[in-house]
Write an enzyme that holds these catalytic residues in place. Structure first.
Site, short mmCIF file in Angstrom:
data_model
loop_
_atom_site.label_atom_id
_atom_site.label_comp_id
_atom_site.label_asym_id
_atom_site.label_seq_id
_atom_site.Cartn_x
_atom_site.Cartn_y
_atom_site.Cartn_z
N ASP A 73 0.83 -1.20 0.00
CA ASP A 73 0.00 0.00 0.00
C ASP A 73 0.86 1.26 0.00
OD1 ASP A 73 0.71 -0.77 2.69
OD2 ASP A 73 -0.68 0.75 3.44
N GLU A 135 0.02 -1.34 5.61
CA GLU A 135 1.09 -0.94 6.52
C GLU A 135 0.92 0.51 6.93
OE1 GLU A 135 4.97 0.88 7.69
OE2 GLU A 135 3.70 1.35 5.95
#
Length: 383
Positions: A73, A135
């Protein structure tokens, strides 16, 4: 290998994997590449089924081995003054521009570009690829993945988390614990405060206790701590509540965080605040309004990476990069979660953290090349 890394990075940047959106397209793309190279593929999805971790393995099906870890991400680009399309990689002046080039698709691209040099049948120890979701919003995917590995009884010996460190070896960082504490009192007219419970006042008292705990943490900084600052920090990021000057505030919220240098500091703060609410604030609130309540929501609890005298990953990466010594950094990563498995961890990857999350994010091609050389050395080490 460098040319392949750049080509793969171009593919990965085209997937707009902002944390609020799905990463399944990028995961499927990576899974296909890894499967074509003979890797064993495991996917684990979030509760909504829109995101997934990818865990892939080459070599013997055994404990130990090395993990190459990266998150899929990226942070949003909205409102940032990019000079080009953030999801179309651009190369100029020895740099590769695009959202995620630095944080941290550059490392993922280099790890995948290593595949043609790997023969699973010739690896003496397993090589794992761990590519996670979310994350940037609390290491949610890595937490799920680590619990999956724990349940399987699989404990890799070493993990390289490829966050941008300028290819410097990092052996430690603080944790990052984020919370929102919500106060529900009872509204009423400001002229008769004794008939209501002012949630804003209770929030202020809570913050006062939190700041007192902050002073305790400063005074009890671990001797010889290499962190800067050396103590566990506490920050109150936002307070909100109430509706008008003459209305007793019925609701309030406090957003706060702490960055522990050790796990016991985090436990002390949580326990002390829980006791303060249970023994002081809630009895005072419920004496007037039995329905009053205080709720603390965990936004994210990212474990720190604690430096260790014996660290296989540090020795390995230091040898591969030719570096002496290792550093500590102020930002947090997924490394502490892998460390909780008993895995030895370091953080080392291409790019500088100063470029992360900014418009016109970039990674220098020279740094990506250094990462490729490190991973090529790892392949030789495992064969």
């Amino acid at each position: 290998m460098l040319d392949d890394s750049i080509a793969i990075l171009d593919e990965l940047i085209a997937f707009p994997t902002v944390s609020a959106d799905s990463n399944l397209g990028m995961v499927a793309h990576l899974a296909q590449r890894l499967s074509d190279a003979g890797a064993r593929i495991e996917l684990s999805h979030d509760d909504g089924g829109t995101k997934a971790n990818l865990f892939a393995s080459l070599g013997p099906e055994a404990d130990g081995g090395v993990v190459l870890s990266g998150h899929t991400d990226v942070v949003p680009v909205g409102g940032q003054p990019w000079t080009g399309d953030p999801f179309a990689m651009a190369a100029r002046d020895g740099r590769l521009y695009g959202r995620g080039t630095c944080d941290m698709k550059g490392f993922i691209a280099a790890a995948v570009a290593l595949l043609p040099q790997l023969d699973g049948d010739r690896l003496r120890r397993p090589l794992h690829f761990a590519f996670t979701y979310d994350e940037e919003v609390g290491c949610l995917g890595a937490r799920q993945l680590v619990e999956h590995l724990r349940a399987r009884g699989l404990r890799p010996a070493a993990a390289i988390i490829g966050e941008p460190t300028g290819m410097r070896v990092v052996e430690g960082h603080k944790g990052c614990h984020e919370y929102t504490t919500l106060f529900t009192g009872r509204e009423g007219h400001g002229s008769v405060p004794e008939r209501g419970v002012n949630a804003v006042e209770m929030a202020v008292r809570y913050v006062h206790r939190l700041l007192a705990l902050r002073d305790e943490l400063i005074a009890s900084a671990p001797e010889g701590s290499r962190f800067a600052p050396p103590w566990t920090t506490v920050n109150v990021g936002r307070m909100a509540g109430g509706t008008a000057h003459n209305v007793i505030a019925g609701e309030a919220a406090v957003d706060w965080e702490m960055r522990p240098v050790r796990a016991e500091d985090a436990r002390h703060v949580r326990d002390a605040l829980e006791a303060y609410c249970a023994q002081v604030l809630l009895p005072a609130m419920r004496a007037v309004a039995p329905e009053a309540r205080i709720e603390t929501r965990v936004i994210g609890e990212v474990a720190g990476l604690e430096p260790a005298d014996d660290n296989l990953a540090r020795r390995l990466v230091s040898e591969l990069t030719g570096q002496d010594g290792a550093e500590l950094v102020p930002f947090s990563t997924e490394a502490g979660l892998f460390q909780s498995l008993g895995t030895h961890c370091v953080v080392c990857g291409p790019g500088e953290i100063a470029q992360a999350h900014k418009p016109d994010e970039f990674v220098e091609i020279a740094q990506l090349a250094r990462c490729c050389r490190m991973l090529e050395g790892l392949a030789v080490n495992l064969t």
